[in-house]
Design a protein around this motif. Sequence first.
Motif, short mmCIF file in Angstrom:
data_model
loop_
_atom_site.label_atom_id
_atom_site.label_comp_id
_atom_site.label_asym_id
_atom_site.label_seq_id
_atom_site.Cartn_x
_atom_site.Cartn_y
_atom_site.Cartn_z
N ARG A 1 0.81 -1.22 0.00
CA ARG A 1 0.00 0.00 0.00
C ARG A 1 0.85 1.28 0.00
N LEU A 2 1.90 1.29 0.82
CA LEU A 2 2.66 2.52 1.02
C LEU A 2 3.98 2.57 0.26
N HIS A 3 4.48 1.41 -0.17
CA HIS A 3 5.78 1.37 -0.82
C HIS A 3 5.79 0.51 -2.10
N PRO A 4 4.86 0.78 -3.01
CA PRO A 4 4.83 0.00 -4.25
C PRO A 4 6.06 0.21 -5.12
N ASP A 5 6.82 1.28 -4.83
CA ASP A 5 8.03 1.59 -5.61
C ASP A 5 9.26 0.84 -5.11
N LYS A 6 9.15 0.14 -3.99
CA LYS A 6 10.32 -0.54 -3.41
C LYS A 6 10.44 -1.99 -3.91
N VAL A 7 10.16 -2.19 -5.17
CA VAL A 7 10.12 -3.54 -5.76
C VAL A 7 11.48 -4.24 -5.65
N GLU A 8 12.53 -3.56 -6.05
CA GLU A 8 13.86 -4.17 -6.04
C GLU A 8 14.32 -4.45 -4.61
N PHE A 9 14.07 -3.53 -3.71
CA PHE A 9 14.44 -3.70 -2.31
C PHE A 9 13.79 -4.94 -1.72
N VAL A 10 12.49 -5.08 -1.94
CA VAL A 10 11.75 -6.24 -1.42
C VAL A 10 12.21 -7.52 -2.11
N ALA A 11 12.46 -7.44 -3.41
CA ALA A 11 12.89 -8.62 -4.16
C ALA A 11 14.22 -9.16 -3.66
N ASN A 12 15.12 -8.26 -3.28
CA ASN A 12 16.42 -8.69 -2.76
C ASN A 12 16.29 -9.42 -1.43
N ILE A 13 15.38 -8.94 -0.59
CA ILE A 13 15.13 -9.61 0.69
C ILE A 13 14.55 -11.00 0.43
N ASP A 14 13.59 -11.07 -0.48
CA ASP A 14 12.93 -12.34 -0.75
C ASP A 14 13.84 -13.33 -1.47
N ALA A 15 14.78 -12.82 -2.24
CA ALA A 15 15.75 -13.71 -2.89
C ALA A 15 16.62 -14.39 -1.82
N TYR A 16 17.00 -13.62 -0.82
CA TYR A 16 17.77 -14.18 0.29
C TYR A 16 16.94 -15.20 1.06
#
Length: 349
Positions: free
Chosen positions: A30-45
């Motif tokens: 809802r608040l951070h739809p622009d943080k795609v890469e940041f979230v993806a890096n966490i989830d990759a780990y």
Amino acid sequence: MNAIQQKKRVVVICPGRGTYNKEDLGYLQRLHPDKVEFVANIDAYRKQQGQVSIQSLDQADQFNMRTHTAGENASALIYACAIADFQAINRDKYEVVAVTGNSMGWYIALAAAGALDAMAAIELINTMGSMMVKGVIGGQMIYPISDENWRVDQKMLDTTERVLIDINSKSGCEVYVSIKLGGYVVFGGNKKGLKALEQALEKVQDRYPMNLFNHAAFHTPLLNEISVKAKALLAPSLFKAPHVPLIDGLGQIWQPYSCDPQSLYDYTLGTQVVDTYNFTKAIEVSIKEFSPDKLIVLGPGATLGGAVAQSLIQQKWLDLNNKQDFIALQKTDPFILAMGLEGQRKLVM
């Protein structure tokens, strides 16, 4: 130069466990739809660790108490929300002069202050959050030591201290002060000790003493083995000097140009794991040493705001003497800006 001088000086406060709750579901989406890469890096780990993605946790249809509050999930989820909030602070309006945090929020503070890079941060936070997948060690219980005006009641404080001594004199009971949290004390202990403590403490507001679900006996000697294990799993090389001052759970300041990364590592995986985390002291040092114009509390949630306000009242900061003074200040010229609250969030962006 004038533009820099017009910026508000802020101390940023990072939240700990228990701040992502039912009403926070979808916070990242809802608040951070622009943080795609940041979230993806966490989830990759996390995928490498065989763990569920924080994206799927955040976008779940329903909040599941057992799943969302489990250490291996809550830690990474709260970290992602808090750092995304930190990145969203308007740096044209605010100058971050120091960073602190409560309990697990210390790990987030390390990341926000630059003492950990992005990958080191998720490795530390995910590792520490996943330490008790096979079983939580002990538990935590929260209890108020302030009156309805948010002023510390010395009688209540003295009583809790006496009760604690009495409980620890009983066979098989171990209970410690885990966190000093403004107008509250969080106790950490083994099951027998906490049960005895719950029976001994006077019931307050029909809520307290309150056991904290899925919380281990953080910041107590019961976690000695976790400290040892953490040092075996995590290398000192993950740590570096912060970009901005850090205030820890003893009230110590770690300065960018004098910080010894090895000492920071030792404190983070040693002292603060097994000793009381004095969040109240961290707030006192924050205001007295840095004299900020505002305190910004990162999301998710806004439950930490009350403890921060109570800490300010203890110091009579800005002539605050009670809860009513604080409410009046927040209505006219808010000193605490909680990014988990929509109205205050807008002031930070």
